[in-house]
Design a protein around this motif. Structure first.
Motif, PDB file in Angstrom:
ATOM      1  N   LEU A  71      -0.420   5.770  -6.617  1.00 25.01           N
ATOM      2  CA  LEU A  71      -1.422   4.774  -7.029  1.00 25.01           C
ATOM      3  C   LEU A  71      -2.376   4.490  -5.869  1.00 25.01           C
ATOM      4  CD1 LEU A  71       0.836   2.284  -9.026  1.00 25.01           C
ATOM      5  CD2 LEU A  71      -0.687   4.073  -9.936  1.00 25.01           C
ATOM      6  N   SER A  72      -3.664   4.553  -6.192  1.00 22.45           N
ATOM      7  CA  SER A  72      -4.711   4.384  -5.191  1.00 22.45           C
ATOM      8  C   SER A  72      -5.390   3.024  -5.367  1.00 22.45           C
ATOM      9  CB  SER A  72      -5.727   5.517  -5.398  1.00 22.45           C
ATOM     10  OG  SER A  72      -6.891   5.271  -4.677  1.00 22.45           O
ATOM     11  N   GLY A  73      -5.966   2.492  -4.266  1.00 28.76           N
ATOM     12  CA  GLY A  73      -6.713   1.229  -4.360  1.00 28.76           C
ATOM     13  C   GLY A  73      -6.518   0.322  -3.158  1.00 28.76           C
ATOM     14  N   LEU A  74      -5.475   0.604  -2.341  1.00 29.63           N
ATOM     15  CA  LEU A  74      -5.220  -0.267  -1.178  1.00 29.63           C
ATOM     16  C   LEU A  74      -5.370   0.464   0.159  1.00 29.63           C
ATOM     17  CD1 LEU A  74      -2.111  -2.508  -2.084  1.00 29.63           C
ATOM     18  CD2 LEU A  74      -4.355  -3.318  -1.356  1.00 29.63           C
ATOM     19  N   GLU A  75      -5.804   1.737   0.099  1.00 30.89           N
ATOM     20  CA  GLU A  75      -5.833   2.548   1.332  1.00 30.89           C
ATOM     21  C   GLU A  75      -6.677   1.898   2.433  1.00 30.89           C
ATOM     22  OE1 GLU A  75      -5.905   3.393  -1.796  1.00 30.89           O
ATOM     23  OE2 GLU A  75      -6.104   5.533  -2.094  1.00 30.89           O
ATOM     24  N   TRP A  76      -7.757   1.204   2.049  1.00 29.11           N
ATOM     25  CA  TRP A  76      -8.646   0.574   3.024  1.00 29.11           C
ATOM     26  C   TRP A  76      -7.900  -0.393   3.949  1.00 29.11           C
ATOM     27  CZ3 TRP A  76      -8.392  -4.667   2.576  1.00 29.11           C
ATOM     28  CH2 TRP A  76      -7.953  -5.160   1.337  1.00 29.11           C
ATOM     29  N   SER A  77      -6.738  -0.889   3.478  1.00 30.92           N
ATOM     30  CA  SER A  77      -6.025  -1.912   4.271  1.00 30.92           C
ATOM     31  C   SER A  77      -5.082  -1.299   5.304  1.00 30.92           C
ATOM     32  CB  SER A  77      -5.240  -2.837   3.337  1.00 30.92           C
ATOM     33  OG  SER A  77      -4.130  -2.151   2.772  1.00 30.92           O
ATOM     34  N   GLU A 122      -5.982   9.761   3.140  1.00 30.61           N
ATOM     35  CA  GLU A 122      -6.954   8.669   3.312  1.00 30.61           C
ATOM     36  C   GLU A 122      -6.347   7.563   4.194  1.00 30.61           C
ATOM     37  OE1 GLU A 122      -9.952   8.489   2.963  1.00 30.61           O
ATOM     38  OE2 GLU A 122     -10.589   6.437   2.514  1.00 30.61           O
ATOM     39  N   ILE A 123      -5.064   7.278   3.974  1.00 21.38           N
ATOM     40  CA  ILE A 123      -4.385   6.270   4.810  1.00 21.38           C
ATOM     41  C   ILE A 123      -4.414   6.719   6.279  1.00 21.38           C
ATOM     42  CG2 ILE A 123      -2.118   5.229   5.325  1.00 21.38           C
ATOM     43  CD1 ILE A 123      -1.575   5.212   2.274  1.00 21.38           C
ATOM     44  N   GLU A 124      -4.102   7.984   6.517  1.00 24.68           N
ATOM     45  CA  GLU A 124      -4.095   8.530   7.887  1.00 24.68           C
ATOM     46  C   GLU A 124      -5.478   8.436   8.512  1.00 24.68           C
ATOM     47  OE1 GLU A 124      -1.639   9.462   9.930  1.00 24.68           O
ATOM     48  OE2 GLU A 124      -0.416   8.649   8.303  1.00 24.68           O
ATOM     49  N   ARG A 125      -6.507   8.767   7.703  1.00 29.35           N
ATOM     50  CA  ARG A 125      -7.883   8.746   8.207  1.00 29.35           C
ATOM     51  C   ARG A 125      -8.250   7.315   8.639  1.00 29.35           C
ATOM     52  NH1 ARG A 125     -13.017   7.623   6.820  1.00 29.35           N
ATOM     53  NH2 ARG A 125     -12.457   6.671   4.836  1.00 29.35           N
ATOM     54  N   ILE A 126      -7.882   6.353   7.819  1.00 31.03           N
ATOM     55  CA  ILE A 126      -8.239   4.960   8.117  1.00 31.03           C
ATOM     56  C   ILE A 126      -7.434   4.440   9.313  1.00 31.03           C
ATOM     57  CG2 ILE A 126      -8.069   2.600   7.173  1.00 31.03           C
ATOM     58  CD1 ILE A 126      -9.161   3.926   4.529  1.00 31.03           C
ATOM     59  N   LEU A 127      -6.159   4.829   9.373  1.00 33.46           N
ATOM     60  CA  LEU A 127      -5.341   4.431  10.527  1.00 33.46           C
ATOM     61  C   LEU A 127      -5.943   4.964  11.823  1.00 33.46           C
ATOM     62  CD1 LEU A 127      -1.629   4.909   9.370  1.00 33.46           C
ATOM     63  CD2 LEU A 127      -2.745   2.779  10.052  1.00 33.46           C
ATOM     64  N   MET A 163       0.833  -1.212   0.000  1.00 35.28           N
ATOM     65  CA  MET A 163       0.000   0.000   0.000  1.00 35.28           C
ATOM     66  C   MET A 163       0.866   1.260   0.000  1.00 35.28           C
ATOM     67  SD  MET A 163      -2.395   1.341   3.071  1.00 35.28           S
ATOM     68  CE  MET A 163      -0.940   1.790   4.013  1.00 35.28           C
ATOM     69  N   TYR A 164       1.917   1.273   0.854  1.00 32.71           N
ATOM     70  CA  TYR A 164       2.785   2.461   0.925  1.00 32.71           C
ATOM     71  C   TYR A 164       3.615   2.612  -0.349  1.00 32.71           C
ATOM     72  CZ  TYR A 164       1.630   3.585   5.751  1.00 32.71           C
ATOM     73  OH  TYR A 164       0.960   3.973   6.886  1.00 32.71           O
ATOM     74  N   LEU A 165       4.023   1.488  -0.944  1.00 35.42           N
ATOM     75  CA  LEU A 165       4.772   1.558  -2.205  1.00 35.42           C
ATOM     76  C   LEU A 165       3.872   2.177  -3.285  1.00 35.42           C
ATOM     77  CD1 LEU A 165       7.458   0.585  -3.618  1.00 35.42           C
ATOM     78  CD2 LEU A 165       6.155  -1.405  -4.358  1.00 35.42           C
ATOM     79  N   PHE A 169     -14.345  -0.748   4.377  1.00 35.40           N
ATOM     80  CA  PHE A 169     -14.808   0.562   3.881  1.00 35.40           C
ATOM     81  C   PHE A 169     -15.288   0.472   2.421  1.00 35.40           C
ATOM     82  CE2 PHE A 169     -11.349   1.104   6.955  1.00 35.40           C
ATOM     83  CZ  PHE A 169     -12.059   1.698   7.988  1.00 35.40           C
ATOM     84  N   SER A 170     -16.092  -0.542   2.129  1.00 38.90           N
ATOM     85  CA  SER A 170     -16.728  -0.753   0.803  1.00 38.90           C
ATOM     86  C   SER A 170     -15.748  -1.088  -0.310  1.00 38.90           C
ATOM     87  CB  SER A 170     -17.555   0.472   0.373  1.00 38.90           C
ATOM     88  OG  SER A 170     -18.437   0.841   1.377  1.00 38.90           O
TER      89      SER A 170
END
Ligand SMILES: Cc1cc2nc3c(=O)[nH]c(=O)nc-3n(C[C@H](O)[C@H](O)[C@H](O)COP(=O)(O)OP(=O)(O)OC[C@H]3O[C@@H](n4cnc5c(N)ncnc54)[C@H](O)[C@@H]3O)c2cc1C
Length: 318
Positions: free
Chosen positions: A109-115, A198-203, A101-103, A134-135
């Protein structure tokens, strides 16, 4: 592959606790960390010759390993190389989901932020169980999967459609005869700053809602609304009006909470107070404690609400 060469690499009576998110469970009778195709094929031939069953271990974040350990050969999938190719991520199945996800984020590139914040999971394990939140889920981004057929000893390529993804399921979890080896993820071009936000929000969300003690995430799958309506119409209406719906399904944790089971303890295993669909190891839990607690919850929910809960976690060695 030289039989003696692979036999030398295989460890015996190997403790798996370091790989188990619950921090419980016994050793593997035989164990090999597999980084190359050559070792994978050699190990499978070795297991066939010795008549040993093969069990697959990813990051260990969604499993419960029996206290008595695992008979046969445990293969820890450790091919973790991940490469960005344009809008695609080409990942070894043993690659850490969050590292991928971080790579991806670094390459816009977006698509793995939910993880974000799912600890320890691998890409292979996430594809097998169609992990998501998150859907979003792996099924939204998997383009192809290269998997090894454990019965026929050959590699096969699967398209997204061939993977037959559904809620926390795939062809690989249904068949249980394939070892996922490489995965190509088709990501979306995005804005680096927005992806990182988005990553920060989910974390932050996960840190505020999920327990910190060792767990394997959600124990039970969320419940199909149609199924709930068919077995307990009143409860399904209550679920909708109480906001217990998650991506079109009823949150299993809501039911566990409604049954008054939050905080229920067996030995060192406890239903989390922060999130009722998590069981945590409070320090000295055994796999048996966790297993018993899961069954107490299932029985109680069946008796009180006529609902059959299904495990999301996988049992190994039981
Ligand atoms: C705190 C926490 C939060 C979590 N949150 C979420 C969440 O939001 N959403 C979600 O979906 N999950 C979540 N999980 C569960 C878990 O992380 C995922 O299901 C993850 O995808 C499992 O991957 P793994 O590599 O750890 O698999 P493992 O736990 O090692 O294995 C799970 C199953 O997959 C099989 N397997 C593993 N690798 C392969 C392979 N290469 N080929 C074939 N089979 C394989 C194993 O044999 C086993 O049956 C969470 C877990 C934790 C601990």
């Amino acid at each position: 592959m030289d039989d003696i060469f692979i036999a030398e690499k295989i460890k015996q009576n190997f403790s798996l606790v370091q790989f188990a998110a619950y921090k419980v469970g016994g050793p593997a009778e035989f164990f090999l960390e597999v980084k190359t195709k050559e070792d994978l094929v050699g190990a499978c031939m070795w297991a066939k010759e010795k008549n040993k069953e093969i069990k697959i271990l990813g990051g260990g974040s969604n499993i419960l390993i029996c206290d008595q350990g695992i008979k046969g050969l445990v293969l820890k999938i450790a091919n973790s190389d991940t490469v960005v190719r344009g809008e695609r991520l080409d990942c070894g199945a043993g690659a850490n989901l969050n590292r991928a996800m971080y790579l991806a984020a670094g390459a816009e590139l977006s698509g793995l932020e939910w993880s974000a914040g799912i600890p320890g999971a691998t890409i292979g394990g996430a594809v097998r169980g169609n992990a998501g939140a998150f859907s979003m889920s792996m099924s939204d981004i998997v383009e192809t999967v290269e998997a090894f057929n454990l019965s026929k000893n050959n590699f096969n390529i699967f398209s997204n459609k061939d993977c037959r993804f559904s809620y926390r399921q795939s062809y690989f979890s249904d068949k249980n005869d394939y070892l996922i080896w490489r995965v190509i993820l088709k990501m979306r071009k995005g804005n680096k700053e927005k992806i990182e936000q988005e990553i920060e929000r989910i974390l932050f969300f996960r840190q505020s809602k999920q327990p910190r003690l060792p767990s394997a995430g959600s124990v039970f799958k969320n419940i199909d609304l149609e199924y709930l309506e068919s077995v307990n119409k009143n409860l399904s209406e209550e679920a909708i009006s109480s906001g217990a719906m998650k991506d079109g399904r009823v949150a299993a944790g809501w039911l566990v909470d409604l049954a008054g089971l939050k905080g229920k303890k067996i030995g060192g295993a406890k239903v989390s107070l922060e999130h009722a669909n998590f069981i945590v190891n409070t320090g000295n839990a055994t796999a048996e404690d966790i297993f018993k607690l899961i069954n107490i919850i299932k029985n109680e929910i069946k008796i009180r609400f006529k609902v059959e809960l299904k495990e999301e976690i996988q049992y190994i060695g039981f």
